[in-house]
Design an enzyme around this catalytic site. Structure first.
Site, PDB file in Angstrom:
ATOM      1  CB  CYS A  24      35.499   9.438  30.875  1.00 36.05           C
ATOM      2  SG  CYS A  24      33.640   9.167  31.177  1.00 36.05           S
ATOM      3  CE  LYS A  61      -4.263   1.968   2.041  1.00 32.89           C
ATOM      4  NZ  LYS A  61      -3.979   3.217   2.170  1.00 32.89           N
TER       5      LYS A  61
HETATM    6  S1  IVH Z   1      -6.661  -0.113  -4.613  1.00 32.26           S
HETATM    7  C1  IVH Z   1     -10.816  -0.203  -4.365  1.00 32.26           C
HETATM    8  N1  IVH Z   1      -4.214  -0.526  -4.482  1.00 32.26           N
HETATM    9  O1  IVH Z   1      -5.132   3.750  -0.870  1.00 32.26           O
HETATM   10  C2  IVH Z   1      -9.591  -0.255  -4.257  1.00 32.26           C
HETATM   11  N2  IVH Z   1      -5.157   1.353  -3.448  1.00 32.26           N
HETATM   12  O2  IVH Z   1      -7.402   3.495   1.072  1.00 32.26           O
HETATM   13  C3  IVH Z   1      -8.979   0.971  -3.785  1.00 32.26           C
HETATM   14  N3  IVH Z   1      -3.480   2.767  -2.297  1.00 32.26           N
HETATM   15  O3  IVH Z   1      -6.906   5.957  -2.599  1.00 32.26           O
HETATM   16  C4  IVH Z   1      -7.608   1.540  -4.172  1.00 32.26           C
HETATM   17  N4  IVH Z   1      -1.610   1.477  -2.627  1.00 32.26           N
HETATM   18  O4  IVH Z   1      -4.333   6.064  -2.653  1.00 32.26           O
HETATM   19  C5  IVH Z   1      -5.103   0.326  -4.210  1.00 32.26           C
HETATM   20  N5  IVH Z   1      -1.900  -1.202  -4.300  1.00 32.26           N
HETATM   21  C6  IVH Z   1      -2.853  -0.244  -4.049  1.00 32.26           C
HETATM   22  C7  IVH Z   1      -2.670   1.013  -3.260  1.00 32.26           C
HETATM   23  C8  IVH Z   1      -3.970   1.813  -2.929  1.00 32.26           C
HETATM   24  C9  IVH Z   1      -1.914   2.586  -2.151  1.00 32.26           C
HETATM   25  C10 IVH Z   1      -4.090   3.868  -1.715  1.00 32.26           C
HETATM   26  C11 IVH Z   1      -4.825   4.528  -2.858  1.00 32.26           C
HETATM   27  C12 IVH Z   1      -6.301   4.796  -2.333  1.00 32.26           C
HETATM   28  C13 IVH Z   1      -6.116   4.362  -0.889  1.00 32.26           C
HETATM   29  C14 IVH Z   1      -7.310   3.660  -0.308  1.00 32.26           C
END
Ligand code: IVH
Length: 684
Positions: A438, A121
């Site tokens: 020391c 993420k």
């Molecule tokens: S998928 C419906 N994949 O996380 C699926 N999001 O909380 C939604 N993000 O706004 C997004 N890495 O900015 C997805 N590998 C990833 C991601 C990702 C970061 C962020 C993205 C999104 C937020 C959702």
């Protein structure tokens, strides 16, 4: 210079050819990390294209690489509705949460098993990129999920974003919306902030803020100067493109020329999903971009559709968050720690708190200036971070929560351990205890001497070092090698078994490689790297002891400060005496690194890569390419751009292409990254 005899058709053809080649080179550089021409050649082609397009603006197509430099500033951002809402994700914080998510899926689908994709993420800014007939025509922010801001000019400046889809396998779809995260890499972020400070601008708090701030510029020329990059992970609406799973979709978008994160695992069962989470937690500190969790997605699209969505988030995906690396707690006290070079470091004694899975009870406060700047007082509530394996630190305190009994900290004028005067040097913020004898400094020096990267003596922990020093059994490094069973057993809580184990470990450490030994001595400004350089240049410790300043300073990569510190260290009679005593006690220093190198010759001859011609190709995941190259150069290797019969090694990362084939054809040894890493570290 535009040749007047060329017709507009000729010029159009030339412009198209340049656009095509520049796009290909940019992709190789920014996405594949495998450039085939150098920057100067690229710049020359770009300059020619700019000249052509300036003269004939109709040649400047929306996907021309010249668009990356930025467009005229906007008055405000327009907004655009997303064809498919950009949802957010539910969060999970434990394996139980994730297993519950899995059980829910299984139950609603009436399935026995399910496959998932697990993705880092990314902690950046979500964007959507719209391509019509393969050309980037629109880019928007996520906004409120339904409507976002139009940031097309800004997105075009990001080199890793294709302005036109590549014809990978299969036809170009007539319409697709690609979603991903715009990020800034750690090293780029550090450089950006450094430059801002130099220019008197406020630094960004973190890479995400920097990315968001850069995308929010009305003047895309400013965005063009920011080191933005992107990883894509999803689609909005797509027409003319068919695929069955998240994994397959990622493969397709990769072929279109988008960067897809290399640490994604597709088509895996829930057990492997949890394993991958642990792997990512471990990798996190070493990654050069920030991630704050792992996104788990049901792989198969038909299953996703069957599970459906809630108002704000899909049922088929969940974010497994990492344990937070920031927590608030109370500063119960501020104490002084005396380092091995005498530096007095103020340390916050904290109300113990779990940060990122580790209980933290102390955090460094660096120095008195830092405490003053952050207005840190004893009794304050504080925000504490622990990033990876670095020492926990206090980010800030919350003055608004003060009760009135908090105490400001005063840096002592004397060493709290030995009572000697503490001095603040002109150029450093550090206050130092001036007493070379020391006891606190001595204990720290012994601790460093026996540490893993030093003499590596097993079983000699902090408590034992303190005991040995306090009982007067160890008053110099040499004394360690004169310990015996009788002396050790005299210590409190020391049994015969542990004593003989310790003696065995000390015996083993008597045979030591020179770089380790030099590092263990704990000379100022002499870390592992400097110690290695010294051992490459001087075969024996005697040669090093007698080397003059110039001989040391002239080693390639050696700093002046280190050269001074080393000469000073060996000019002190007591230090020389201890070295002689160690030799008398049986310490034998061998040198596996000696190459006799100096500034002008190839140093480090004995390393496997010394004098070798090496080519790097493909995407490296364990190193940044620039770092890998630098390491090789430091070892005396020659790093070239193309494979020939003269190449000694090809180091092939992921997606290695033509160079790998060529190397195989020429029987050039090919190293994968793991093998390369072991060899770099001195293995065979
Ligand atoms: S998928 C419906 N994949 O996380 C699926 N999001 O909380 C939604 N993000 O706004 C997004 N890495 O900015 C997805 N590998 C990833 C991601 C990702 C970061 C962020 C993205 C999104 C937020 C959702």
């Amino acid at each position: 210079m535009i040749n007047p005899e060329m017709t507009i058709e000729d010029l159009r053809q030339e412009a198209q050819q340049l656009q095509k080649e520049l796009t290909e080179h940019s992709y190789r550089y920014h996405v594949l990390d495998d450039p085939v021409i150098d920057d100067a050649a690229y710049d020359m082609m770009l300059k020619r294209l700019v000249a052509l397009e300036e003269q004939y603006p109709e040649l400047c197509t929306p996907d021309s690489p010249t668009r990356r430099v930025g467009a005229p500033p906007l008055a405000e951002f327009e907004t655009a509705a997303h064809s498919v809402p950009m949802l957010s994700l539910d969060n999970g914080f434990s394996d139980e949460d994730i297993l519950a998510f899995h059980q829910r899926n299984i139950k609603s689908l009436g399935a026995r098993e399910l496959n998932y994709t697990a993705e880092p993420k990314l902690d950046g800014v979500a964007v959507e990129l719209t391509y019509e007939d393969g050309v980037l025509v629109l880019a928007t922010t996520r906004g409120d999920g339904t409507t976002g801001e139009v940031i097309t000019d800004n997105i075009r400046t990001i080199n890793a974003v294709p302005l036109r889809l590549q014809k990978g396998a299969g036809p170009i779809p007539e319409f697709i919306e690609v979603r991903g995260e715009v990020i800034i890499r750690q090293a780029d972020f550090a450089a950006l902030n450094k430059a801002r400070l130099r220019n008197g601008e406020a630094p960004f708090a973190n890479p995400r803020n920097a990315a968001a701030g850069s995308l929010r510029q009305l003047d895309s020329k400013i965005t063009a100067g920011r080191p933005l990059t992107i990883f894509v992970y999803g689609l909005g609406l797509a027409r003319g493109l068919a695929f069955k799973s998240q994994g397959e979709m990622l493969e397709r978008v990769k072929q279109f020329g988008f960067p897809v994160n290399p640490n994604i695992r597709s088509n895996i069962k829930i057990k492997e999903v949890l394993e991958h989470y642990r792997r990512l937690v471990e990798m996190r500190p070493a990654l050069d971009y920030e991630i704050d969790g792992m996104v788990i997605k049901v792989d198969e699209l038909a299953m996703q559709a069957a599970l459906g969505e809630k108002v704000k988030s899909p049922r088929w995906a969940i974010a497994y968050k990492f344990p937070p690396t920031e927590k608030t707690t109370r500063i119960n006290d501020i104490v002084i720690q005396v380092g091995r070079t005498g530096t007095l470091t103020p340390v916050a004694v904290l109300e113990p708190v779990n940060v990122g899975g580790v209980v933290v009870s102390r955090a460094t406060l660096h120095n008195a200036d830092e405490i003053k700047r952050k207005d840190i007082r004893i009794g304050d509530r504080a925000l504490v971070t622990r990033a990876g394996d670095v020492i926990p630190k206090v980010v800030k305190v919350f003055p608004q929560e003060r009760k009135g009994n908090e105490k400001p900290f005063v840096m002592p004028g004397t060493c709290p351990e030995c009572g000697s005067a503490a001095h603040r040097s002109e150029e450093e913020a550090a206050v130092k205890c001036v007493n070379a004898a020391c006891p606190a400094q001595f204990k720290e020096r012994v601790r460093h001497f026996v540490s893993k990267k030093g003499m590596d003596i097993d079983g000699l922990g902090k408590k034992l070092v303190d005991q040995l020093a306090e009982q007067g059994l160890v008053a110099s490094f040499a004394d360690l090698f004169r310990l015996d069973l009788v002396k050790l057993i005299s210590l409190e809580r020391m049994g015969e078994k542990s004593a003989s184990n310790l003696l065995a470990a000390i015996e083993k450490a008597k045979r030591v490689d020179m770089p380790r030994f030099v590092f263990a001595l704990g000379i100022d400004h002499t870390g592992e790297n400097a110690a290695r350089l010294l051992a490459q240049r001087f075969e024996t410790i005697e040669a090093l002891m007698d080397a003059d300043y110039l001989a040391i300073e002239s080693i390639h990569g050696m700093g002046e400060k280190t050269a001074h510190a080393v000469t000073r260290f060996f000019s002190i009679p007591e230090n020389r005496a201890v070295l002689r005593e160690m030799a008398a006690a049986g310490v034998v220093i061998h040198n596996t690194l000696y190459g006799g190198a100096d500034r002008n010759t190839d140093q480090g001859k004995s390393h496997v890569f010394a004098g070798k011609t090496v080519v790097l190709t493909g995407t490296l995941t364990l190193f940044k390419r620039a770092d890998a190259k630098e390491k090789l150069l430091a070892l005396g290797a020659k790093v070239t751009g193309s494979v020939s019969a003269k190449t000694d090694y090809l180091i092939a990362g992921e997606k290695a292409g033509s160079k790998l084939k060529k190397a195989e054809g020429l029987n050039v040894p090919v190293l994968d990254e793991e093998k390369f890493k072991t060899m770099l570290e001195g293995g065979a």
